[in-house]
Design a protein around this motif. Structure first.
Motif, PDB file in Angstrom:
ATOM      1  N   ARG A 208     -13.672  21.957   8.054  1.00 33.59           N
ATOM      2  CA  ARG A 208     -13.852  22.751   9.265  1.00 33.59           C
ATOM      3  C   ARG A 208     -14.435  24.132   8.928  1.00 33.59           C
ATOM      4  NH1 ARG A 208      -8.893  23.592  10.835  1.00 33.59           N
ATOM      5  NH2 ARG A 208      -8.949  25.798  10.367  1.00 33.59           N
ATOM      6  N   LYS A 209     -13.997  24.726   7.826  1.00 31.46           N
ATOM      7  CA  LYS A 209     -14.525  26.034   7.415  1.00 31.46           C
ATOM      8  C   LYS A 209     -16.023  25.953   7.143  1.00 31.46           C
ATOM      9  CE  LYS A 209     -10.287  27.961   5.525  1.00 31.46           C
ATOM     10  NZ  LYS A 209      -9.538  28.279   4.299  1.00 31.46           N
ATOM     11  N   VAL A 210     -16.455  24.866   6.518  1.00 28.39           N
ATOM     12  CA  VAL A 210     -17.891  24.678   6.255  1.00 28.39           C
ATOM     13  C   VAL A 210     -18.636  24.548   7.572  1.00 28.39           C
ATOM     14  CG1 VAL A 210     -19.644  23.210   5.175  1.00 28.39           C
ATOM     15  CG2 VAL A 210     -17.455  23.544   4.040  1.00 28.39           C
ATOM     16  N   GLU A 211     -18.107  23.740   8.494  1.00 31.13           N
ATOM     17  CA  GLU A 211     -18.783  23.514   9.775  1.00 31.13           C
ATOM     18  C   GLU A 211     -18.852  24.789  10.604  1.00 31.13           C
ATOM     19  OE1 GLU A 211     -16.570  20.193  11.261  1.00 31.13           O
ATOM     20  OE2 GLU A 211     -17.887  18.753  10.253  1.00 31.13           O
ATOM     21  N   GLU A 212     -17.796  25.610  10.542  1.00 30.55           N
ATOM     22  CA  GLU A 212     -17.806  26.890  11.258  1.00 30.55           C
ATOM     23  C   GLU A 212     -18.857  27.828  10.676  1.00 30.55           C
ATOM     24  OE1 GLU A 212     -13.759  28.186  11.013  1.00 30.55           O
ATOM     25  OE2 GLU A 212     -13.124  26.926  12.702  1.00 30.55           O
TER      26      GLU A 212
ATOM     27  N   GLY B 164     -24.307  30.271  11.414  1.00 31.70           N
ATOM     28  CA  GLY B 164     -25.647  30.533  10.895  1.00 31.70           C
ATOM     29  C   GLY B 164     -25.668  31.327   9.605  1.00 31.70           C
ATOM     30  N   ASP B 165     -24.514  31.539   8.997  1.00 29.45           N
ATOM     31  CA  ASP B 165     -24.421  32.308   7.753  1.00 29.45           C
ATOM     32  C   ASP B 165     -24.542  31.348   6.565  1.00 29.45           C
ATOM     33  OD1 ASP B 165     -23.945  34.058   5.757  1.00 29.45           O
ATOM     34  OD2 ASP B 165     -21.996  34.759   6.481  1.00 29.45           O
ATOM     35  N   LYS B 166     -25.720  31.294   5.971  1.00 28.33           N
ATOM     36  CA  LYS B 166     -25.980  30.316   4.906  1.00 28.33           C
ATOM     37  C   LYS B 166     -25.146  30.581   3.660  1.00 28.33           C
ATOM     38  CE  LYS B 166     -29.502  27.727   2.490  1.00 28.33           C
ATOM     39  NZ  LYS B 166     -30.865  27.282   2.459  1.00 28.33           N
ATOM     40  N   SER B 167     -25.011  31.858   3.257  1.00 27.47           N
ATOM     41  CA  SER B 167     -24.238  32.156   2.043  1.00 27.47           C
ATOM     42  C   SER B 167     -22.764  31.794   2.222  1.00 27.47           C
ATOM     43  CB  SER B 167     -24.384  33.625   1.658  1.00 27.47           C
ATOM     44  OG  SER B 167     -23.865  34.461   2.668  1.00 27.47           O
ATOM     45  N   ALA B 168     -22.226  32.070   3.418  1.00 26.89           N
ATOM     46  CA  ALA B 168     -20.830  31.705   3.696  1.00 26.89           C
ATOM     47  C   ALA B 168     -20.668  30.188   3.715  1.00 26.89           C
ATOM     48  CB  ALA B 168     -20.379  32.287   5.035  1.00 26.89           C
ATOM     49  N   ALA B 169     -21.669  29.496   4.251  1.00 32.97           N
ATOM     50  CA  ALA B 169     -21.632  28.032   4.296  1.00 32.97           C
ATOM     51  C   ALA B 169     -21.665  27.449   2.887  1.00 32.97           C
ATOM     52  CB  ALA B 169     -22.794  27.502   5.129  1.00 32.97           C
ATOM     53  N   GLN B 170     -22.490  28.042   2.014  1.00 29.04           N
ATOM     54  CA  GLN B 170     -22.572  27.566   0.633  1.00 29.04           C
ATOM     55  C   GLN B 170     -21.254  27.780  -0.102  1.00 29.04           C
ATOM     56  OE1 GLN B 170     -26.037  29.770  -0.604  1.00 29.04           O
ATOM     57  NE2 GLN B 170     -27.367  27.972  -0.459  1.00 29.04           N
ATOM     58  N   GLU B 171     -20.638  28.945   0.124  1.00 30.50           N
ATOM     59  CA  GLU B 171     -19.348  29.234  -0.513  1.00 30.50           C
ATOM     60  C   GLU B 171     -18.272  28.281  -0.003  1.00 30.50           C
ATOM     61  OE1 GLU B 171     -18.549  31.354  -3.030  1.00 30.50           O
ATOM     62  OE2 GLU B 171     -20.728  31.517  -3.155  1.00 30.50           O
ATOM     63  N   ALA B 172     -18.268  28.032   1.304  1.00 26.46           N
ATOM     64  CA  ALA B 172     -17.278  27.129   1.895  1.00 26.46           C
ATOM     65  C   ALA B 172     -17.475  25.710   1.374  1.00 26.46           C
ATOM     66  CB  ALA B 172     -17.377  27.161   3.418  1.00 26.46           C
TER      67      ALA B 172
END
Length: 87
Positions: free
Chosen positions: A33-37, A42-50
């Motif tokens: 869910r954290k990745v999907e959020e 739209g935050d790519k760096s946060a998505a990569q970290e998640a």
């Protein structure tokens, strides 16, 4: 209801295992869910970290028998594909 001693013990073991597996499954869902959020925001760096945090969690669930190996691999693949497709 279980009658023999061994059957009663199995009931106890299954109950314990069910609790552990439920916790592991919940933990996996939280990480996914954290990745999907992060993707939705739209935050790519946060998505990569998640995704980097979620990937070992998914594979650990597969290793522990909570979900099938192919299921966790498919989830990792689809999430990484979505993260990679971000602008």
């Amino acid at each position: 209801m279980a009658n023999t001693r061994s059957a009663k013990k199995m009931v106890r073991k299954i109950a314990r295992r069910t609790e552990v597996n439920k916790a592991r499954r919940s933990r996996v869902r939280t990480y996914v869910r954290k990745v999907e959020e992060a993707i939705a925001s739209g935050d790519k760096s946060a998505a990569q970290e998640a995704l980097k945090a979620a990937q070992p969690e998914l594979m650990r669930a597969a290793g522990k028998g909570v979900m099938h190996k192919n299921t966790s691999s498919r989830k990792v693949s689809r999430l990484s594909k979505r993260v990679g497709a971000m602008a």
